[in-house]
Design a protein around this motif. Structure first.
Motif, PDB file in Angstrom:
ATOM      1  N   ARG A  67      11.614-125.478 -47.451  1.00  0.00           N
ATOM      2  CA  ARG A  67      10.873-125.180 -48.680  1.00  0.00           C
ATOM      3  C   ARG A  67      10.341-126.499 -49.221  1.00  0.00           C
ATOM      4  O   ARG A  67      11.024-127.244 -49.900  1.00  0.00           O
ATOM      5  CB  ARG A  67      11.777-124.503 -49.711  1.00  0.00           C
ATOM      6  N   ILE A  68       9.090-126.811 -48.878  1.00  0.00           N
ATOM      7  CA  ILE A  68       8.465-128.091 -49.222  1.00  0.00           C
ATOM      8  C   ILE A  68       8.542-128.405 -50.722  1.00  0.00           C
ATOM      9  O   ILE A  68       8.841-129.545 -51.091  1.00  0.00           O
ATOM     10  CB  ILE A  68       7.007-128.148 -48.707  1.00  0.00           C
ATOM     11  N   PRO A  69       8.309-127.439 -51.637  1.00  0.00           N
ATOM     12  CA  PRO A  69       8.417-127.795 -53.059  1.00  0.00           C
ATOM     13  C   PRO A  69       9.787-128.355 -53.441  1.00  0.00           C
ATOM     14  O   PRO A  69       9.871-129.208 -54.326  1.00  0.00           O
ATOM     15  CB  PRO A  69       8.117-126.477 -53.781  1.00  0.00           C
ATOM     16  N   THR A  70      10.863-127.903 -52.773  1.00  0.00           N
ATOM     17  CA  THR A  70      12.182-128.458 -53.104  1.00  0.00           C
ATOM     18  C   THR A  70      12.284-129.911 -52.648  1.00  0.00           C
ATOM     19  O   THR A  70      12.922-130.726 -53.311  1.00  0.00           O
ATOM     20  CB  THR A  70      13.339-127.639 -52.491  1.00  0.00           C
ATOM     21  N   PHE A  71      11.659-130.235 -51.524  1.00  0.00           N
ATOM     22  CA  PHE A  71      11.634-131.629 -51.063  1.00  0.00           C
ATOM     23  C   PHE A  71      10.909-132.501 -52.081  1.00  0.00           C
ATOM     24  O   PHE A  71      11.365-133.606 -52.410  1.00  0.00           O
ATOM     25  CB  PHE A  71      10.964-131.727 -49.690  1.00  0.00           C
ATOM     26  N   LEU A  72       9.785-132.000 -52.589  1.00  0.00           N
ATOM     27  CA  LEU A  72       9.004-132.757 -53.563  1.00  0.00           C
ATOM     28  C   LEU A  72       9.767-132.984 -54.861  1.00  0.00           C
ATOM     29  O   LEU A  72       9.437-133.880 -55.626  1.00  0.00           O
ATOM     30  CB  LEU A  72       7.680-132.039 -53.856  1.00  0.00           C
ATOM     31  N   ASN A  73      10.813-132.157 -55.091  1.00  0.00           N
ATOM     32  CA  ASN A  73      11.588-132.281 -56.316  1.00  0.00           C
ATOM     33  C   ASN A  73      13.030-132.712 -56.046  1.00  0.00           C
ATOM     34  O   ASN A  73      13.952-132.307 -56.743  1.00  0.00           O
ATOM     35  CB  ASN A  73      11.555-130.972 -57.111  1.00  0.00           C
ATOM     36  N   GLY A  74      13.228-133.536 -55.002  1.00  0.00           N
ATOM     37  CA  GLY A  74      14.515-134.184 -54.825  1.00  0.00           C
ATOM     38  C   GLY A  74      15.454-133.637 -53.777  1.00  0.00           C
ATOM     39  O   GLY A  74      16.539-134.181 -53.586  1.00  0.00           O
ATOM     40  N   ASN A  75      15.100-132.565 -53.082  1.00  0.00           N
ATOM     41  CA  ASN A  75      15.954-132.045 -52.016  1.00  0.00           C
ATOM     42  C   ASN A  75      15.637-132.813 -50.734  1.00  0.00           C
ATOM     43  O   ASN A  75      14.599-132.603 -50.121  1.00  0.00           O
ATOM     44  CB  ASN A  75      15.701-130.539 -51.835  1.00  0.00           C
ATOM     45  N   PRO A  76      16.515-133.744 -50.307  1.00  0.00           N
ATOM     46  CA  PRO A  76      16.155-134.662 -49.217  1.00  0.00           C
ATOM     47  C   PRO A  76      15.796-134.004 -47.893  1.00  0.00           C
ATOM     48  O   PRO A  76      14.949-134.500 -47.171  1.00  0.00           O
ATOM     49  CB  PRO A  76      17.384-135.564 -49.069  1.00  0.00           C
ATOM     50  N   SER A  77      16.433-132.871 -47.569  1.00  0.00           N
ATOM     51  CA  SER A  77      16.129-132.218 -46.291  1.00  0.00           C
ATOM     52  C   SER A  77      14.991-131.221 -46.420  1.00  0.00           C
ATOM     53  O   SER A  77      14.357-130.855 -45.428  1.00  0.00           O
ATOM     54  CB  SER A  77      17.365-131.493 -45.753  1.00  0.00           C
ATOM     55  N   GLY A  78      14.747-130.740 -47.632  1.00  0.00           N
ATOM     56  CA  GLY A  78      13.740-129.703 -47.833  1.00  0.00           C
ATOM     57  C   GLY A  78      14.235-128.320 -47.436  1.00  0.00           C
ATOM     58  O   GLY A  78      13.543-127.327 -47.649  1.00  0.00           O
ATOM     59  N   MET A  79      15.441-128.243 -46.855  1.00  0.00           N
ATOM     60  CA  MET A  79      15.993-126.961 -46.413  1.00  0.00           C
ATOM     61  C   MET A  79      16.693-126.284 -47.584  1.00  0.00           C
ATOM     62  O   MET A  79      17.335-126.934 -48.401  1.00  0.00           O
ATOM     63  CB  MET A  79      16.971-127.156 -45.258  1.00  0.00           C
ATOM     64  N   LEU A  80      16.555-124.959 -47.664  1.00  0.00           N
ATOM     65  CA  LEU A  80      17.145-124.203 -48.759  1.00  0.00           C
ATOM     66  C   LEU A  80      17.872-122.983 -48.208  1.00  0.00           C
ATOM     67  O   LEU A  80      17.339-122.259 -47.368  1.00  0.00           O
ATOM     68  CB  LEU A  80      16.048-123.752 -49.728  1.00  0.00           C
ATOM     69  N   ILE A  81      19.099-122.777 -48.681  1.00  0.00           N
ATOM     70  CA  ILE A  81      19.873-121.582 -48.340  1.00  0.00           C
ATOM     71  C   ILE A  81      19.554-120.532 -49.390  1.00  0.00           C
ATOM     72  O   ILE A  81      19.640-120.800 -50.591  1.00  0.00           O
ATOM     73  CB  ILE A  81      21.380-121.888 -48.308  1.00  0.00           C
ATOM     74  N   GLU A  82      19.190-119.331 -48.926  1.00  0.00           N
ATOM     75  CA  GLU A  82      18.755-118.302 -49.860  1.00  0.00           C
ATOM     76  C   GLU A  82      18.933-116.906 -49.292  1.00  0.00           C
ATOM     77  O   GLU A  82      19.156-116.729 -48.099  1.00  0.00           O
ATOM     78  CB  GLU A  82      17.294-118.531 -50.259  1.00  0.00           C
ATOM     79  N   THR A  83      18.813-115.923 -50.180  1.00  0.00           N
ATOM     80  CA  THR A  83      18.818-114.537 -49.742  1.00  0.00           C
ATOM     81  C   THR A  83      17.481-114.222 -49.081  1.00  0.00           C
ATOM     82  O   THR A  83      16.466-114.849 -49.368  1.00  0.00           O
ATOM     83  CB  THR A  83      19.030-113.579 -50.942  1.00  0.00           C
ATOM     84  N   CYS A  84      17.501-113.247 -48.212  1.00  0.00           N
ATOM     85  CA  CYS A  84      16.275-112.753 -47.573  1.00  0.00           C
ATOM     86  C   CYS A  84      15.323-112.272 -48.665  1.00  0.00           C
ATOM     87  O   CYS A  84      15.739-111.618 -49.614  1.00  0.00           O
ATOM     88  CB  CYS A  84      16.654-111.608 -46.637  1.00  0.00           C
ATOM     89  N   ALA A  85      14.039-112.606 -48.533  1.00  0.00           N
ATOM     90  CA  ALA A  85      13.052-112.216 -49.539  1.00  0.00           C
ATOM     91  C   ALA A  85      11.660-112.196 -48.931  1.00  0.00           C
ATOM     92  O   ALA A  85      11.426-112.795 -47.881  1.00  0.00           O
ATOM     93  CB  ALA A  85      13.090-113.183 -50.719  1.00  0.00           C
ATOM     94  N   GLY A  86      10.755-111.532 -49.610  1.00  0.00           N
ATOM     95  CA  GLY A  86       9.370-111.512 -49.163  1.00  0.00           C
ATOM     96  C   GLY A  86       8.460-110.928 -50.220  1.00  0.00           C
ATOM     97  O   GLY A  86       8.910-110.306 -51.181  1.00  0.00           O
ATOM     98  N   LEU A  87       7.170-111.136 -50.028  1.00  0.00           N
ATOM     99  CA  LEU A  87       6.167-110.588 -50.930  1.00  0.00           C
ATOM    100  C   LEU A  87       5.923-109.120 -50.614  1.00  0.00           C
ATOM    101  O   LEU A  87       5.963-108.707 -49.447  1.00  0.00           O
ATOM    102  CB  LEU A  87       4.863-111.371 -50.813  1.00  0.00           C
ATOM    103  N   LEU A  88       5.648-108.326 -51.645  1.00  0.00           N
ATOM    104  CA  LEU A  88       5.422-106.899 -51.453  1.00  0.00           C
ATOM    105  C   LEU A  88       4.163-106.610 -50.665  1.00  0.00           C
ATOM    106  O   LEU A  88       4.106-105.616 -49.944  1.00  0.00           O
ATOM    107  CB  LEU A  88       5.324-106.182 -52.811  1.00  0.00           C
ATOM    108  N   ASP A  89       3.159-107.450 -50.809  1.00  0.00           N
ATOM    109  CA  ASP A  89       1.836-107.157 -50.256  1.00  0.00           C
ATOM    110  C   ASP A  89       1.434-105.773 -50.754  1.00  0.00           C
ATOM    111  O   ASP A  89       1.357-105.559 -51.924  1.00  0.00           O
ATOM    112  CB  ASP A  89       1.814-107.300 -48.738  1.00  0.00           C
ATOM    113  N   LYS A  90       1.237-104.815 -49.877  1.00  0.00           N
ATOM    114  CA  LYS A  90       0.853-103.474 -50.324  1.00  0.00           C
ATOM    115  C   LYS A  90       2.017-102.486 -50.246  1.00  0.00           C
ATOM    116  O   LYS A  90       1.854-101.297 -50.502  1.00  0.00           O
ATOM    117  CB  LYS A  90      -0.327-102.974 -49.497  1.00  0.00           C
ATOM    118  N   ASP A  91       3.202-102.957 -49.877  1.00  0.00           N
ATOM    119  CA  ASP A  91       4.377-102.090 -49.754  1.00  0.00           C
ATOM    120  C   ASP A  91       5.034-101.844 -51.110  1.00  0.00           C
ATOM    121  O   ASP A  91       4.877-102.627 -52.040  1.00  0.00           O
ATOM    122  CB  ASP A  91       5.440-102.735 -48.845  1.00  0.00           C
ATOM    123  N   ASN A  92       5.806-100.760 -51.194  1.00  0.00           N
ATOM    124  CA  ASN A  92       6.671-100.598 -52.357  1.00  0.00           C
ATOM    125  C   ASN A  92       7.884-101.501 -52.129  1.00  0.00           C
ATOM    126  O   ASN A  92       8.144-101.938 -51.000  1.00  0.00           O
ATOM    127  CB  ASN A  92       7.045 -99.123 -52.592  1.00  0.00           C
TER     128      ASN A  92
END
Length: 195
Positions: A67-92
């Motif tokens: 996650r490049i924005p986290t690197f830009l804000n101090g996360n040295p590896s840029g890697m982020l542990i997170e829950t699965c997620a995504g944009l809805l696009d046209k899905d419910n």
């Protein structure tokens, strides 16, 4: 109730990845009266996220990716542990999160439970995120996960629930949606035998 603001102008600043707009509006301040103000709003669409949990084993499924924005804000590896997620696009939201779960984690899940929805950064981003939980088992694994888009490089992590909670305290988990879902699981005792 009369409106406290009137939109005067919306200017498109960027339409590169998502849209960034500058909004000029009149705002009725309770003490100062009407004032003209400007804000920028980033529209990336709405999304969904899910916590997969296995009560019998006391485990959850998370992902890790760059996650490049986290690197830009101090996360040295840029890697982020997170829950699965995504944009809805046209899905419910329900269809979206089932599809994202299979693509990112490799688990084909059935019933999902929506627990709430929230604005994640309402001062600058329009997105509403729909939050879900669902049980998983090894028998639901249909592929290795990792994402389907060329630029995605997602590592699937199966973690002990208690270990994941402690990773919030150590700073290994800093993602807001993930923290919210882990705390939901703890508060609602998803891993208790009586549930």
């Amino acid at each position: 109730m009369p409106s406290k603001f009137i939109i005067r102008n919306m200017e498109l600043l960027s339409d590169n990845w998502y849209t960034l707009k500058k909004i000029t509006y009149d705002y009725k301040h309770p003490k100062k009266g009407w004032q003209t103000q400007n804000r920028e709003a980033y529209d990336r669409g709405n999304g969904a996220t899910i916590l997969l949990y296995n009560k019998a084993h006391g485990t959850i499924i998370l992902t890790q990716q760059l996650r490049i924005p986290t690197f830009l804000n101090g996360n040295p590896s840029g890697m982020l542990i997170e829950t699965c997620a995504g944009l809805l696009d046209k899905d419910n939201p329900e269809d979206c999160i089932r599809k994202e779960t299979e693509e990112e984690t490799g688990y084909k899940i059935g019933k999902v439970t929506k627990i709430f929805e929230a604005y994640m950064s309402p001062g600058s981003v329009t997105e509403i995120l729909h939050f879900f939980v669902a049980p998983y088992s090894l028998s639901m694994r249909v592929n290795d996960g990792g994402g389907v888009e060329e630029e995605e490089d997602i590592e699937v992590l199966e973690l002990d629930f208690r270990e994941a909670l402690s990773m919030i305290k150590t700073g290994e988990i800093k993602d807001g949606k993930t923290i919210m879902l882990l705390q939901y699981a703890q508060l609602n005792r998803l891993f208790d035998e009586s549930n």
